[in-house]
Design an enzyme around this catalytic site. Structure first.
Site, PDB file in Angstrom:
ATOM      1  N   ASP A 160     -47.582  29.925 -25.985  1.00  0.00           N
ATOM      2  CA  ASP A 160     -46.654  28.804 -25.484  1.00  0.00           C
ATOM      3  C   ASP A 160     -45.905  28.305 -25.744  1.00  0.00           C
ATOM      4  OD1 ASP A 160     -47.673  26.203 -24.253  1.00  0.00           O
ATOM      5  OD2 ASP A 160     -49.843  26.055 -25.333  1.00  0.00           O
ATOM      6  N   GLU A 201     -56.404  23.914 -20.429  1.00  0.00           N
ATOM      7  CA  GLU A 201     -55.570  23.810 -21.935  1.00  0.00           C
ATOM      8  C   GLU A 201     -55.239  21.908 -21.785  1.00  0.00           C
ATOM      9  OE1 GLU A 201     -52.152  23.750 -25.000  1.00  0.00           O
ATOM     10  OE2 GLU A 201     -52.072  23.148 -22.112  1.00  0.00           O
TER      11      GLU A 201
END
Length: 347
Positions: free
Chosen positions: A242, A221
């Site tokens: 997140d 990511e």
């Protein structure tokens, strides 16, 4: 649910374990192994994807929903070995060099040796150099000082250290009596710990699911393509779990769950975002809706890869993103509660 505290305690314990497991992007094997073992102990059958993500099906039928968090973190690699025995580094992920100046670190060689070190300025001593405060911080002025008696490139190479070896930063993980969690890499190991707690609750409470639920723990990511592969083909929706960024002109703080309406990749799905907001209001959660202009998420990589899905983004508020970060137990609780209600575990 009368056992929520149990699962929040478990979540925080997992956040600590994950933060103290080195996993800079490209060197996530230890974190992957940890997740596989932990999910297997719960009674699930997790799998590793080809690129190293960890995927697990929690159960349910029908159109699939993926909840995704990433376990890769910021870090560095050895760019070159200097003639004086110091190392020049190259960054993994986006952060200014001043965020790692003075930090302890570990050099991980490709022969599985580890060496402790410190990241310092090339001219670090105030008693010697007058420009320490004004010196520009970049990869030419910030270097790695190995905790070994070395003073040349040849002596460093005798240790087995080579260009391309990984460098992980000391997380300095602390949980305070007031419920604050301070550590590097809460982005995104705070969310990964929350998803582990969700999986544990589903299994232990034997809760039926009204749709198929997957968890996906991605590993690239921080460099932009974590969610581009390894996603099940039968999904219609994906939510990145997140961090919520804390700062001026934003409503989120460490005690809230952040619902992102738009970031650098554009708006998130209207229906998904609205539903998250409605549930947060109905459940009287401490939440915020924010826009993050300097932010991107895994699910946007999934969309770019061609998946025809609805998408959303939520997570606990995290202060000092990409530095020495801080969140709070209440932010973990609010994020956990929003996820639980979103997938109808309490209904």
């Amino acid at each position: 649910m009368n056992n929520v505290k149990k699962y929040i305690d478990y979540s925080i314990a997992q956040i600590v374990n994950l933060c103290t497991t080195p996993s800079p992007t490209g060197f996530t094997r230890k974190a992957e192994k940890y997740l596989i073992e932990e999910l297997s102990r719960m009674g699930y059958q997790p799998m590793s994807t080809t690129k190293g993500s960890v995927l697990v099906e929690l159960g349910g039928q029908g159109d699939g929903l993926v909840l995704a968090a990433h376990i890769d973190t910021l870090g560095a690699m050895v760019r070159s070995i200097k003639s004086n025995g110091r190392l020049r580094l190259t960054k993994i992920g986006g952060f200014p060099e001043n965020n790692i100046e003075g930090e302890n670190c570990i050099i991980h060689t490709r022969k599985d040796k580890e060496y402790s070190a410190t990241i310092q300025l090339t001219n670090a001593s105030v008693h010697v150099y007058s420009d320490v405060g004004e010196l520009k911080r970049d990869d030419s002025t910030v270097e790695v000082v190995i905790d070994e008696k070395v003073a040349s490139k040849e002596e460093v190479m005798e240790l087995g250290i080579r260009v391309g070896d990984f460098i992980s930063f000391d997380p300095r993980t602390i949980v305070t009596e007031r419920g604050y969690i301070k550590s590097r890499h809460l982005d995104d190991k705070a969310s990964a710990g929350i998803l582990l707690a969700l999986a544990k609750m589903i299994k232990e409470e034997n809760i039926p699911l009204n749709r198929k639920i997957y968890l996906l723990f991605t590993t690239y990511e921080e460099v932009g393509h974590g969610g581009a592969a390894g996603v099940p083909q039968d999904i219609t929706e994906m939510i990145s779990v997140d961090m919520g960024a804390v700062g001026d002109d934003l409503e989120t703080d460490e005690h809230k769950v952040s619902i992102c309406a738009k970031d650098s990749g554009g708006p998130y799905d209207y229906d998904v975002t609205t539903r998250l907001i409605d549930i947060a209001q109905e459940q009287k959660l401490n939440y915020a809706v924010d826009i993050y202009p300097r932010y991107g998420s895994d699910v946007e990589a999934t969309l770019s890869a061609g998946f025809d899905i609805k998408h959303g983004l939520l997570g606990p508020g995290v202060y000092a993103s990409h530095g020495y970060e801080r969140t709070h137990r209440e932010g973990i609780e609010n994020t956990f509660a929003l996820l639980v209600n979103y997938i109808h575990l309490l209904g």
